[in-house]
Structure formats: structure tokens, C-alpha cells
Design a protein around this motif. Sequence first.
Motif, PDB file in Angstrom:
ATOM      1  N   VAL A 196      69.444  28.533  59.496  1.00  0.00           N
ATOM      2  CA  VAL A 196      68.737  27.437  58.847  1.00  0.00           C
ATOM      3  C   VAL A 196      68.684  26.236  59.785  1.00  0.00           C
ATOM      4  CG1 VAL A 196      68.775  25.792  56.927  1.00  0.00           C
ATOM      5  CG2 VAL A 196      69.356  28.190  56.532  1.00  0.00           C
ATOM      6  N   VAL A 197      67.493  25.686  59.978  1.00  0.00           N
ATOM      7  CA  VAL A 197      67.307  24.468  60.764  1.00  0.00           C
ATOM      8  C   VAL A 197      66.961  23.345  59.800  1.00  0.00           C
ATOM      9  CG1 VAL A 197      65.898  23.310  62.506  1.00  0.00           C
ATOM     10  CG2 VAL A 197      66.560  25.700  62.822  1.00  0.00           C
ATOM     11  N   LEU A 198      67.745  22.270  59.820  1.00  0.00           N
ATOM     12  CA  LEU A 198      67.463  21.110  58.984  1.00  0.00           C
ATOM     13  C   LEU A 198      66.492  20.188  59.721  1.00  0.00           C
ATOM     14  CD1 LEU A 198      70.971  20.194  57.490  1.00  0.00           C
ATOM     15  CD2 LEU A 198      69.003  21.158  56.284  1.00  0.00           C
ATOM     16  N   LEU A 199      65.333  19.991  59.149  1.00  0.00           N
ATOM     17  CA  LEU A 199      64.319  19.132  59.745  1.00  0.00           C
ATOM     18  C   LEU A 199      64.696  17.666  59.557  1.00  0.00           C
ATOM     19  CD1 LEU A 199      61.184  21.035  58.414  1.00  0.00           C
ATOM     20  CD2 LEU A 199      62.188  21.190  60.696  1.00  0.00           C
ATOM     21  N   ASP A 200      64.186  16.813  60.421  1.00  0.00           N
ATOM     22  CA  ASP A 200      64.504  15.388  60.356  1.00  0.00           C
ATOM     23  C   ASP A 200      63.784  14.678  59.227  1.00  0.00           C
ATOM     24  OD1 ASP A 200      66.212  15.550  62.539  1.00  0.00           O
ATOM     25  OD2 ASP A 200      64.614  15.120  63.980  1.00  0.00           O
ATOM     26  N   SER A 201      62.593  15.156  58.882  1.00  0.00           N
ATOM     27  CA  SER A 201      61.784  14.464  57.881  1.00  0.00           C
ATOM     28  C   SER A 201      61.069  15.463  56.990  1.00  0.00           C
ATOM     29  CB  SER A 201      60.744  13.563  58.560  1.00  0.00           C
ATOM     30  OG  SER A 201      59.824  13.050  57.621  1.00  0.00           O
ATOM     31  N   PHE A 202      60.970  15.144  55.710  1.00  0.00           N
ATOM     32  CA  PHE A 202      60.232  15.996  54.782  1.00  0.00           C
ATOM     33  C   PHE A 202      58.748  16.034  55.138  1.00  0.00           C
ATOM     34  CE2 PHE A 202      59.154  18.172  50.963  1.00  0.00           C
ATOM     35  CZ  PHE A 202      60.336  18.639  50.415  1.00  0.00           C
ATOM     36  N   LEU A 203      58.267  15.026  55.844  1.00  0.00           N
ATOM     37  CA  LEU A 203      56.864  15.018  56.256  1.00  0.00           C
ATOM     38  C   LEU A 203      56.524  16.211  57.150  1.00  0.00           C
ATOM     39  CD1 LEU A 203      56.308  11.228  56.986  1.00  0.00           C
ATOM     40  CD2 LEU A 203      55.183  12.576  55.201  1.00  0.00           C
ATOM     41  N   GLU A 204      57.524  16.777  57.815  1.00  0.00           N
ATOM     42  CA  GLU A 204      57.282  17.954  58.635  1.00  0.00           C
ATOM     43  C   GLU A 204      56.853  19.138  57.779  1.00  0.00           C
ATOM     44  OE1 GLU A 204      60.130  18.473  62.105  1.00  0.00           O
ATOM     45  OE2 GLU A 204      61.224  16.984  60.920  1.00  0.00           O
ATOM     46  N   ILE A 205      57.272  19.157  56.524  1.00  0.00           N
ATOM     47  CA  ILE A 205      56.817  20.187  55.590  1.00  0.00           C
ATOM     48  C   ILE A 205      55.483  19.785  54.973  1.00  0.00           C
ATOM     49  CG2 ILE A 205      57.313  21.330  53.391  1.00  0.00           C
ATOM     50  CD1 ILE A 205      60.254  21.255  54.085  1.00  0.00           C
ATOM     51  N   THR A 206      55.400  18.550  54.502  1.00  0.00           N
ATOM     52  CA  THR A 206      54.192  18.081  53.827  1.00  0.00           C
ATOM     53  C   THR A 206      52.960  18.190  54.712  1.00  0.00           C
ATOM     54  OG1 THR A 206      55.494  16.552  52.476  1.00  0.00           O
ATOM     55  CG2 THR A 206      53.150  16.078  52.693  1.00  0.00           C
ATOM     56  N   LEU A 207      53.114  17.946  56.013  1.00  0.00           N
ATOM     57  CA  LEU A 207      51.969  17.908  56.918  1.00  0.00           C
ATOM     58  C   LEU A 207      51.744  19.197  57.694  1.00  0.00           C
ATOM     59  CD1 LEU A 207      52.541  14.278  58.182  1.00  0.00           C
ATOM     60  CD2 LEU A 207      50.562  15.073  56.885  1.00  0.00           C
ATOM     61  N   THR A 208      52.599  20.196  57.507  1.00  0.00           N
ATOM     62  CA  THR A 208      52.378  21.467  58.185  1.00  0.00           C
ATOM     63  C   THR A 208      51.075  22.081  57.702  1.00  0.00           C
ATOM     64  OG1 THR A 208      54.724  21.948  58.568  1.00  0.00           O
ATOM     65  CG2 THR A 208      53.229  23.828  58.468  1.00  0.00           C
ATOM     66  N   PRO A 209      50.155  22.412  58.608  1.00  0.00           N
ATOM     67  CA  PRO A 209      48.856  22.936  58.173  1.00  0.00           C
ATOM     68  C   PRO A 209      49.018  24.285  57.493  1.00  0.00           C
ATOM     69  CG  PRO A 209      49.123  23.216  60.534  1.00  0.00           C
ATOM     70  CD  PRO A 209      50.292  22.394  60.063  1.00  0.00           C
ATOM     71  N   GLY A 210      48.261  24.504  56.451  1.00  0.00           N
ATOM     72  CA  GLY A 210      48.386  25.751  55.714  1.00  0.00           C
ATOM     73  C   GLY A 210      47.262  25.901  54.714  1.00  0.00           C
ATOM     74  N   ASN A 211      47.618  26.405  53.534  1.00  0.00           N
ATOM     75  CA  ASN A 211      46.616  26.765  52.536  1.00  0.00           C
ATOM     76  C   ASN A 211      45.628  25.648  52.181  1.00  0.00           C
ATOM     77  OD1 ASN A 211      47.669  29.308  52.446  1.00  0.00           O
ATOM     78  ND2 ASN A 211      48.796  29.018  50.551  1.00  0.00           N
ATOM     79  N   PRO A 212      46.068  24.380  52.038  1.00  0.00           N
ATOM     80  CA  PRO A 212      45.100  23.364  51.636  1.00  0.00           C
ATOM     81  C   PRO A 212      43.869  23.278  52.541  1.00  0.00           C
ATOM     82  CG  PRO A 212      47.296  22.521  51.290  1.00  0.00           C
ATOM     83  CD  PRO A 212      47.446  23.844  51.999  1.00  0.00           C
ATOM     84  N   ILE A 213      44.072  23.353  53.860  1.00  0.00           N
ATOM     85  CA  ILE A 213      42.894  23.294  54.717  1.00  0.00           C
ATOM     86  C   ILE A 213      42.333  24.685  55.002  1.00  0.00           C
ATOM     87  CG2 ILE A 213      43.524  21.082  55.737  1.00  0.00           C
ATOM     88  CD1 ILE A 213      44.360  22.525  58.255  1.00  0.00           C
ATOM     89  N   MET A 214      43.173  25.721  54.977  1.00  0.00           N
ATOM     90  CA  MET A 214      42.673  27.068  55.248  1.00  0.00           C
ATOM     91  C   MET A 214      41.769  27.551  54.119  1.00  0.00           C
ATOM     92  SD  MET A 214      45.854  29.106  57.009  1.00  0.00           S
ATOM     93  CE  MET A 214      44.889  30.612  57.226  1.00  0.00           C
ATOM     94  N   HIS A 215      42.288  27.549  52.908  1.00  0.00           N
ATOM     95  CA  HIS A 215      41.510  28.068  51.782  1.00  0.00           C
ATOM     96  C   HIS A 215      40.253  27.237  51.529  1.00  0.00           C
ATOM     97  CE1 HIS A 215      45.289  30.183  49.976  1.00  0.00           C
ATOM     98  NE2 HIS A 215      44.701  30.905  50.910  1.00  0.00           N
ATOM     99  N   SER A 216      40.415  25.912  51.534  1.00  0.00           N
ATOM    100  CA  SER A 216      39.271  25.063  51.198  1.00  0.00           C
ATOM    101  C   SER A 216      38.178  25.147  52.264  1.00  0.00           C
ATOM    102  CB  SER A 216      39.724  23.619  51.001  1.00  0.00           C
ATOM    103  OG  SER A 216      40.361  23.105  52.157  1.00  0.00           O
ATOM    104  N   SER A 217      38.543  25.263  53.536  1.00  0.00           N
ATOM    105  CA  SER A 217      37.538  25.364  54.596  1.00  0.00           C
ATOM    106  C   SER A 217      36.741  26.656  54.484  1.00  0.00           C
ATOM    107  CB  SER A 217      38.200  25.288  55.974  1.00  0.00           C
ATOM    108  OG  SER A 217      38.793  24.032  56.197  1.00  0.00           O
ATOM    109  N   VAL A 218      37.430  27.760  54.215  1.00  0.00           N
ATOM    110  CA  VAL A 218      36.729  29.040  54.115  1.00  0.00           C
ATOM    111  C   VAL A 218      35.831  29.066  52.885  1.00  0.00           C
ATOM    112  CG1 VAL A 218      37.029  31.528  53.840  1.00  0.00           C
ATOM    113  CG2 VAL A 218      38.484  30.280  55.424  1.00  0.00           C
ATOM    114  N   ILE A 219      36.327  28.550  51.761  1.00  0.00           N
ATOM    115  CA  ILE A 219      35.487  28.486  50.557  1.00  0.00           C
ATOM    116  C   ILE A 219      34.254  27.622  50.810  1.00  0.00           C
ATOM    117  CG2 ILE A 219      35.377  27.550  48.206  1.00  0.00           C
ATOM    118  CD1 ILE A 219      38.215  28.537  47.772  1.00  0.00           C
TER     119      ILE A 219
END
Length: 392
Positions: A196-219
Motif C-alpha cells: 500500500v502506498v499512501l498518497l500525499d493528497s486526496f486530489l491525486e485520486i479525484t483528478l486521476t483520469p478515468g471514467n468521467p472523461i473516457m465514457h463521456s467522450s466516447v458517448i
Amino acid sequence: MISQTQTPEPLRVVICGGGRTGHLNAVLFKQLPGVEVRLLTGNDAVVAAHNTGTGIQALLPDGGDISARLDGISSNPGDIMSDADIVIVTLPAHARMDLLRQIAPYLPTDKPVYVGAIPGFCGFDWLAENILAENANVVIWGMKDVPHTAFELDPGRSIRMGGAKSVLHVATHDRETDTARYELAGHFKRLYDAPVVLLDSFLEITLTPGNPIMHSSVIYGLIGPFGQWHNRTFASPICWWSECPEVGAYFLERCDAESQALCSKIEQVLAADLSSVRPIKDEIVDAYGDQIIDRHTMLSVLRSNRAYEGIRAPLVPAGQNKTGLIMDPQSRAFQEDVAFGLALLVEMGRRLSVALPHIEEIFDWSVAYMGGLKASSLDYFPANWPIESNGS
């Protein structure tokens, strides 16, 4: 590490959500000494299977299997929250607001309770802080991604386990102490084999690119104003990755570039290290490796990824005396990815005066397609998050 001659201290885990991730983690945790596992789910079939004495079976990648009978399964949080040490929320983002409100009155108050989400995207730290404001002993955390893939769920009876992540990335709310972070890491070391790696900021999770831009762009590329199926119905189901249109990959690349620009501005304003938030093409290639046949372009990565084969777009009958299928505006691709994912990026860009033209274009169109926003991440976005005016 606990030796075989020691009796481990009890660790009481409550998993909220009876989907694939919830089922698989529940079975895996029950293989561990001293770990009690309870499941909170609104799926009556899962509750009924437990009440008949049936355990849950996990089918392993090597062809073997393991099974477990959990310590409790219920749709009532009052039945299973007592003495919880860790609460793991596996519900989609648009269902988490109601879930946290339901469990808040039943969380223990006499010890630290680690309440987190797998995965922790869509600003789970802000949501939990907002709803659990009266639960001062709660430690808020999130995991960047699911620890294992899982599929072929038979609710209450079986789940098939896919590949495991080699490293687990976890973040806590910025308010949490080093002691709380250390204790959380200890719990995860007990529950998971992967480091387990503890990240410095929760923003590293919130801003990780994923479904929000992947799914919406393809749709958007499929049925938006530039799409081949704009104002048309589909004659049959489609697989939205292997059949991704060029315009969908085009918008995905531009949304990703805008997301990276937003990260750069946030690093400047908040003095945060977001170097772990990498371009989405790199994230996909690293995650799936040799399963991707052609890594040359974003389009080829999406179309040639064997892990994406057969994944169908969320289509429903067109209705209203029409034949064919349309994109389901009630699917997670809209109700989660747009309302709770893209909405965050748009608001961050607005606060920090970062131009996000492609993200905003897709967001506005998607909101119109889904009939407007009902609940969204804007309901809990921090009012005091930085605001930077133009020209500042």
C-alpha cells in the motif's frame, strides 16, 4: 505481520454495496484470521441467500475457488454497523450520498472508524466530510482503484476474480493525522497482499483520469452533434471501446489535455504534488500492458485492448413508438460520470480560471441529454475551495 502462534486482534469490516467489488472483497477478507466481515446491501437476493445459510464462492483465476459465510448481511445499517473498525463503500458515486446519510447514526463513537470508498473518485473526501460532520471520530480515506477486477456476479452466491493490482494507492482526507494514516496503512497491510502506498493528497485520486472523461467522450463521439448516430437509434448493441469512433478518441485526448492543464494550475495554487496524475493513455497502457495490441494512438489503444473486448455501451429500447436502441440517460455513464465526475472538473476549472472548452462542451451536452442535473458533486463541493479571478 501476525505470527501463526498469535491470536490477532479482531478487525471488524463492513462493506457497503453488494456488487462485484463488494462480493469479492468480502470473500477474500473472510479468509483472514480474526477478520469479521458484514455486508450492507439493498439487494434482497443477497440477503435471502445469506439467511438460507448459503456462503459466497469466489472463483479464482487459476481455476480454483474459495468460499465464505459472512458474519452478517442486511439491508438495515443498524443491524451490522456495531463495533465497525473499517467501513468500505463500494457503491457508485451517485448512490453514496444517501448511503452515508443512512449509516451515519449507526457508526461507533467510542473509537476511530475508518470510512472510505473503493474507488475514491468524484470527491469522496469532500462528500464524507460534509455528511459525517457530526462524527468526529471518523477517518476518511479512499483507494485510487479497485484492488482486483471482478466479473460474472451471481448475487449472494458467486463472483469471479480477475487480476490483482500490484500496488494499492490510498489517500486520506487532508485533515487526518499521521497517526490515523499509519493505523489505516496497518489495517490494509492486514487485509491485502499487495503493498500500500499512501498518497500525499486526496486530489491525486479525484483528478486521476478515468471514467468521467473516457465514457463521456466516447458517448459524445457516438451520439453527440458530430457523431454518426446523432439523432438516430442503434439497430443492435455496440461495444463502445472496440467500436469507438475517431471523433470519440479525438475528444478524449483533448479532454485529457485539459485535465492535465487543470492539474498544473492546482499544483501552482495549492502547492500540491500531482505528478502521479498521468495522461490517460499512459495509465491505460500501464494497466493493461500486453493486452493492448496497438499502442500507437489513443484510438488504437481503445480499439485493440483485449481487456475491453465485449464491453457493451449502456443502451435501452428507444421507446415512444421508435425502433432500435438509444444511450441510457439513467446509466452510470451519465448519473455518475457526468453528474459527479465531470461536474467536479468543470467547477474546478471555473474556480481557477482554467479553460476547459472540450470538457465543458461535453458536460453541457450530457446534462441536456440526461434531462438536467438532480444530485451532483456540486452539492458538496467545498464553498471555500480556491477561487482565482481572471488575470490574477
